[in-house]
Design an enzyme around this catalytic site. Structure first.
Site, PDB file in Angstrom:
ATOM      1  N   ASN A 116       0.936  -1.353   0.092  1.00 50.75           N
ATOM      2  CA  ASN A 116       0.011   0.033   0.066  1.00 50.75           C
ATOM      3  C   ASN A 116       0.906   1.214  -0.029  1.00 50.75           C
ATOM      4  O   ASN A 116       0.405   2.399  -0.407  1.00 50.75           O
ATOM      5  CB  ASN A 116      -0.695   0.066   1.249  1.00 50.75           C
ATOM      6  CG  ASN A 116      -2.225  -0.879   1.192  1.00 50.75           C
ATOM      7  OD1 ASN A 116      -2.479  -1.568  -0.168  1.00 50.75           O
ATOM      8  ND2 ASN A 116      -2.727  -1.032   2.423  1.00 50.75           N
ATOM      9  N   THR A 166      16.225 -19.115 -28.047  1.00 47.90           N
ATOM     10  CA  THR A 166      14.523 -19.396 -27.811  1.00 47.90           C
ATOM     11  C   THR A 166      14.009 -19.760 -29.453  1.00 47.90           C
ATOM     12  O   THR A 166      14.143 -18.879 -30.377  1.00 47.90           O
ATOM     13  CB  THR A 166      14.064 -17.872 -27.541  1.00 47.90           C
ATOM     14  OG1 THR A 166      14.811 -17.452 -26.295  1.00 47.90           O
ATOM     15  CG2 THR A 166      12.665 -17.644 -27.053  1.00 47.90           C
ATOM     16  N   LYS A 168      11.573 -19.520 -32.368  1.00 52.08           N
ATOM     17  CA  LYS A 168      10.828 -18.562 -32.859  1.00 52.08           C
ATOM     18  C   LYS A 168      10.244 -18.987 -34.285  1.00 52.08           C
ATOM     19  O   LYS A 168      10.587 -19.969 -35.007  1.00 52.08           O
ATOM     20  CB  LYS A 168      11.904 -17.099 -33.257  1.00 52.08           C
ATOM     21  CG  LYS A 168      12.622 -16.523 -32.420  1.00 52.08           C
ATOM     22  CD  LYS A 168      11.902 -15.874 -31.338  1.00 52.08           C
ATOM     23  CE  LYS A 168      12.770 -15.398 -30.343  1.00 52.08           C
ATOM     24  NZ  LYS A 168      11.707 -14.457 -29.310  1.00 52.08           N
ATOM     25  N   LYS A 170       7.748 -17.163 -31.659  1.00 51.11           N
ATOM     26  CA  LYS A 170       7.456 -17.377 -30.386  1.00 51.11           C
ATOM     27  C   LYS A 170       6.018 -17.982 -30.468  1.00 51.11           C
ATOM     28  O   LYS A 170       5.637 -18.930 -29.521  1.00 51.11           O
ATOM     29  CB  LYS A 170       7.727 -16.406 -29.645  1.00 51.11           C
ATOM     30  CG  LYS A 170       6.701 -15.099 -29.620  1.00 51.11           C
ATOM     31  CD  LYS A 170       6.840 -14.063 -28.531  1.00 51.11           C
ATOM     32  CE  LYS A 170       7.981 -13.451 -28.527  1.00 51.11           C
ATOM     33  NZ  LYS A 170       8.177 -12.283 -27.449  1.00 51.11           N
ATOM     34  N   ASP A 196       9.336 -19.746 -25.160  1.00 52.15           N
ATOM     35  CA  ASP A 196       9.553 -18.200 -25.130  1.00 52.15           C
ATOM     36  C   ASP A 196       8.354 -18.080 -23.907  1.00 52.15           C
ATOM     37  O   ASP A 196       7.703 -18.874 -23.599  1.00 52.15           O
ATOM     38  CB  ASP A 196       8.954 -17.421 -26.217  1.00 52.15           C
ATOM     39  CG  ASP A 196       9.775 -16.085 -26.436  1.00 52.15           C
ATOM     40  OD1 ASP A 196      10.040 -15.519 -25.284  1.00 52.15           O
ATOM     41  OD2 ASP A 196      10.067 -15.492 -27.409  1.00 52.15           O
ATOM     42  N   GLU A 197       8.423 -16.656 -23.440  1.00 52.28           N
ATOM     43  CA  GLU A 197       7.538 -16.484 -22.081  1.00 52.28           C
ATOM     44  C   GLU A 197       6.116 -16.652 -22.253  1.00 52.28           C
ATOM     45  O   GLU A 197       5.510 -17.206 -21.285  1.00 52.28           O
ATOM     46  CB  GLU A 197       7.865 -15.195 -21.615  1.00 52.28           C
ATOM     47  CG  GLU A 197       7.244 -14.037 -22.169  1.00 52.28           C
ATOM     48  CD  GLU A 197       8.163 -13.494 -23.489  1.00 52.28           C
ATOM     49  OE1 GLU A 197       7.784 -12.721 -24.075  1.00 52.28           O
ATOM     50  OE2 GLU A 197       9.137 -14.248 -23.869  1.00 52.28           O
ATOM     51  N   HIS A 287      11.735 -16.919 -16.368  1.00 55.75           N
ATOM     52  CA  HIS A 287      11.804 -15.703 -17.271  1.00 55.75           C
ATOM     53  C   HIS A 287      11.276 -14.658 -16.330  1.00 55.75           C
ATOM     54  O   HIS A 287      10.567 -14.815 -15.542  1.00 55.75           O
ATOM     55  CB  HIS A 287      10.889 -16.333 -18.333  1.00 55.75           C
ATOM     56  CG  HIS A 287      10.944 -15.274 -19.604  1.00 55.75           C
ATOM     57  ND1 HIS A 287      10.452 -13.944 -19.554  1.00 55.75           N
ATOM     58  CD2 HIS A 287      11.586 -15.457 -21.014  1.00 55.75           C
ATOM     59  CE1 HIS A 287      10.763 -13.461 -20.699  1.00 55.75           C
ATOM     60  NE2 HIS A 287      11.721 -14.216 -21.371  1.00 55.75           N
ATOM     61  N   ARG A 288      11.583 -13.509 -16.853  1.00 57.53           N
ATOM     62  CA  ARG A 288      11.348 -12.050 -15.832  1.00 57.53           C
ATOM     63  C   ARG A 288      10.362 -11.564 -16.632  1.00 57.53           C
ATOM     64  O   ARG A 288      10.130 -10.068 -16.495  1.00 57.53           O
ATOM     65  CB  ARG A 288      12.503 -11.353 -15.789  1.00 57.53           C
ATOM     66  CG  ARG A 288      13.367 -10.882 -17.086  1.00 57.53           C
ATOM     67  CD  ARG A 288      14.494 -10.143 -16.657  1.00 57.53           C
ATOM     68  NE  ARG A 288      15.093  -9.624 -17.939  1.00 57.53           N
ATOM     69  CZ  ARG A 288      16.011  -8.485 -18.049  1.00 57.53           C
ATOM     70  NH1 ARG A 288      16.459  -7.922 -16.886  1.00 57.53           N
ATOM     71  NH2 ARG A 288      16.517  -8.215 -19.263  1.00 57.53           N
ATOM     72  N   HIS A 320      16.796 -14.709 -16.668  1.00 62.54           N
ATOM     73  CA  HIS A 320      17.272 -13.509 -17.762  1.00 62.54           C
ATOM     74  C   HIS A 320      17.808 -12.233 -17.016  1.00 62.54           C
ATOM     75  O   HIS A 320      17.062 -11.934 -15.950  1.00 62.54           O
ATOM     76  CB  HIS A 320      15.841 -13.277 -18.480  1.00 62.54           C
ATOM     77  CG  HIS A 320      15.566 -14.415 -19.407  1.00 62.54           C
ATOM     78  ND1 HIS A 320      15.641 -14.393 -20.690  1.00 62.54           N
ATOM     79  CD2 HIS A 320      15.266 -15.687 -18.948  1.00 62.54           C
ATOM     80  CE1 HIS A 320      15.322 -15.293 -21.200  1.00 62.54           C
ATOM     81  NE2 HIS A 320      14.955 -16.241 -20.271  1.00 62.54           N
ATOM     82  N   SER A 372      19.870 -12.859 -23.039  1.00 62.87           N
ATOM     83  CA  SER A 372      18.840 -13.018 -24.192  1.00 62.87           C
ATOM     84  C   SER A 372      18.310 -11.629 -24.784  1.00 62.87           C
ATOM     85  O   SER A 372      17.989 -10.703 -23.548  1.00 62.87           O
ATOM     86  CB  SER A 372      17.903 -13.746 -23.810  1.00 62.87           C
ATOM     87  OG  SER A 372      17.056 -14.219 -24.605  1.00 62.87           O
TER      88      SER A 372
END
Length: 473
Positions: A116, A166, A168, A170, A196-197, A287-288, A320, A372
């Site tokens: 908060n 990664t 692709k 994706k 991928d994420e 993964h972020r 990552h 990456s």
């Protein structure tokens, strides 16, 4: 015995929560916030208000304060520092007693520190810049399921960064075509391929079919190359129950590593999954996704170095970390700082890299940083220099975009990586001499030669939005 008295009404926060003479305890959790106060809010009142709202305080005096030892449990703002080059804000250092937080719960820590209080009217903007977790709290957290050395033993790979890709595009591939793309990359020389994420379980490719075709690709590539291979199977799901179902199936089919989106998936789910991976012998790639919503604004949010510390406590074997040289922004010195936070056992305060506190991780394993985002063979010398051996260098388009296909793209990256590592080990300053190193290696690798020609004009030279506030020493 003195009688406690109760005086109703609203008091200035600084009367209770500002203590410039406070001596920090070894067991305190320390936080530094960048505060941009509202006009007219006193320089000492603003951090005191943050300390109050993120610990025991509320907007008015309450009689139930008499039922506890408020002086023991409250957060204390104990220091203020100017922000170099920005007179609209300042740093405020706050100490919190360890007993305010549930053991081993990064969820509870964040609920207080970034809850908060971030909507508090007394401040116009607020950013959590760094946190010092005492060793007494670190030891209550599980941390990475396995850590760097155990991962190297599982994968039987030593003496160099690991190489990933990664897949692709994706989104949109069928499971069979996805598996084929993985196989081509792995047989070409990659150690890992990756979901991928946002690859979960969509109509074009359901998770179980993807897992099956990818595992077939791994087994076939291992048989052909004699090397251990892996793929980060993303088990992020709508519910924890579904997440564990996917993780169990990955284990059942023999996958060595799974993946989780720790911010969008949630810290509670991540800690639980890390514990499961530890118990079941599975590596965990993190993964972020969504981090830049939190950390890109230099005045409001949560700095990524805090998110790395939270992840190390919550648990993950990879994270990552940005690239410095690719398409995603990242200040070099700041990136080096959080790479150390991820990997090292003890990190000293270093304002030139944005590190405000010493951090002791004790015996907690380290997290492997993953570079990456928009990288290709020309970046290899810089990446090996910046990240060192205990890292994953992950080329998506820089593998799959090779004119001769995925396997050739993987081979080009593997040749470039091994050439840079070999040159570095001979004492060559590869970041400075990288062009010569790659050019020499390309004489014996047509795959690398074509990759160098394809991406020689590709650069990502936009300036970094989130810069370090301090001048480099």
């Amino acid at each position: 015995m003195a009688v406690k008295t109760y005086n109703a009404g609203v008091k200035d926060y600084r009367n209770t929560y500002w203590e410039p003479d406070y001596s920090v305890k070894d067991t305190d959790i320390l936080a530094v916030f960048k505060i941009t106060p509202q006009a007219g809010v006193d320089r000492e009142e603003a951090p005191a208000a943050v300390a109050a709202e993120s610990s025991t305080g509320t907007w008015t005096t309450v009689w139930t304060d008499l039922l506890t030892d408020l002086d023991y449990y409250k957060g204390r703002a104990y220091r203020i520092e100017d922000v170099p080059g920005d007179d609209t804000c300042f740093y405020a250092f706050i100490a919190y007693p360890i007993d305010l937080f549930e053991e081993g719960s990064v969820v509870n820590v964040f609920t207080s520190l970034v809850g908060n209080v971030f909507g508090f009217k007394a401040v116009r903007a607020l950013r959590l810049e760094d946190v010092r977790f005492p060793i007494a709290y670190v030891k209550t957290c599980g941390g990475p399921p396995h850590g760097i050395q155990v991962e190297r033993d599982i994968m039987n790979k030593y003496g160099r960064p690991l190489l990933g890709c990664t897949i692709k595009p994706k989104l949109g591939l069928s499971a069979k075509n996805y598996g084929r793309a993985c196989y081509e990359g792995l047989r070409g020389g990659l150690d890992f391929t990756k979901d991928d994420e946002n690859v979960n379980s969509q109509p074009f490719m359901r998770w179980r079919q993807r897992f099956d075709f990818v595992m077939e690709a791994i087994q076939k590539a291992e048989a052909e190359t004699g090397e251990r291979k892996g793929h980060y199977l993303n088990v992020t799901a709508p519910t924890p129950e579904e997440m564990y179902k996917r993780a169990e199936y990955a284990k059942e089919i023999g996958a060595p590593i799974i993946m989780h989106d720790y911010i969008t998936g949630g810290f509670c789910a991540n800690t639980g999954l890390a514990n499961w991976c530890r118990d079941n012998g599975m590596l965990l790639h993190i993964h972020r996704a969504m981090h830049r919503v939190l950390d890109r604004n230099p005045h409001h949010g949560i700095h990524f170095r805090v998110l790395t510390k939270i992840l190390r406590l919550s648990g993950g074997d990879h994270l990552h970390s940005g690239t410095v040289v690719g398409k995603l922004e990242g200040d070099r010195e700041a990136t080096l700082g959080w790479i150390d936070i991820m990997r090292d056992r003890f990190i000293k305060e270093d304002r030139s890299r944005g590190i405000f506190f010493d951090q002791d991780w004790g015996s907690m394993p380290g997290v492997m940083p993953v570079a990456s985002g928009g990288i290709h063979v020309w970046h290899m010398p810089a990446l090996v220099t910046i990240f060192g051996d205990d890292s994953v260098l992950q080329f998506g388009g820089g593998t799959l975009g090779h004119p001769w296909g995925n396997a050739k793209g993987a081979a080009a990256n593997r040749v470039a990586l091994e050439a840079c590592v070999e040159a570095r080990n001979r004492g060559v300053a590869i970041e400075k001499e990288g062009k010569a190193v790659l050019t020499e290696a390309a004489k014996h690798s047509p795959e690398l030669k074509i990759a160098m020609e394809t991406w020689k004009e590709i650069k990502s030279e936009f300036d970094t939005v989130d810069k370090l506030d301090v001048a480099h020493k």
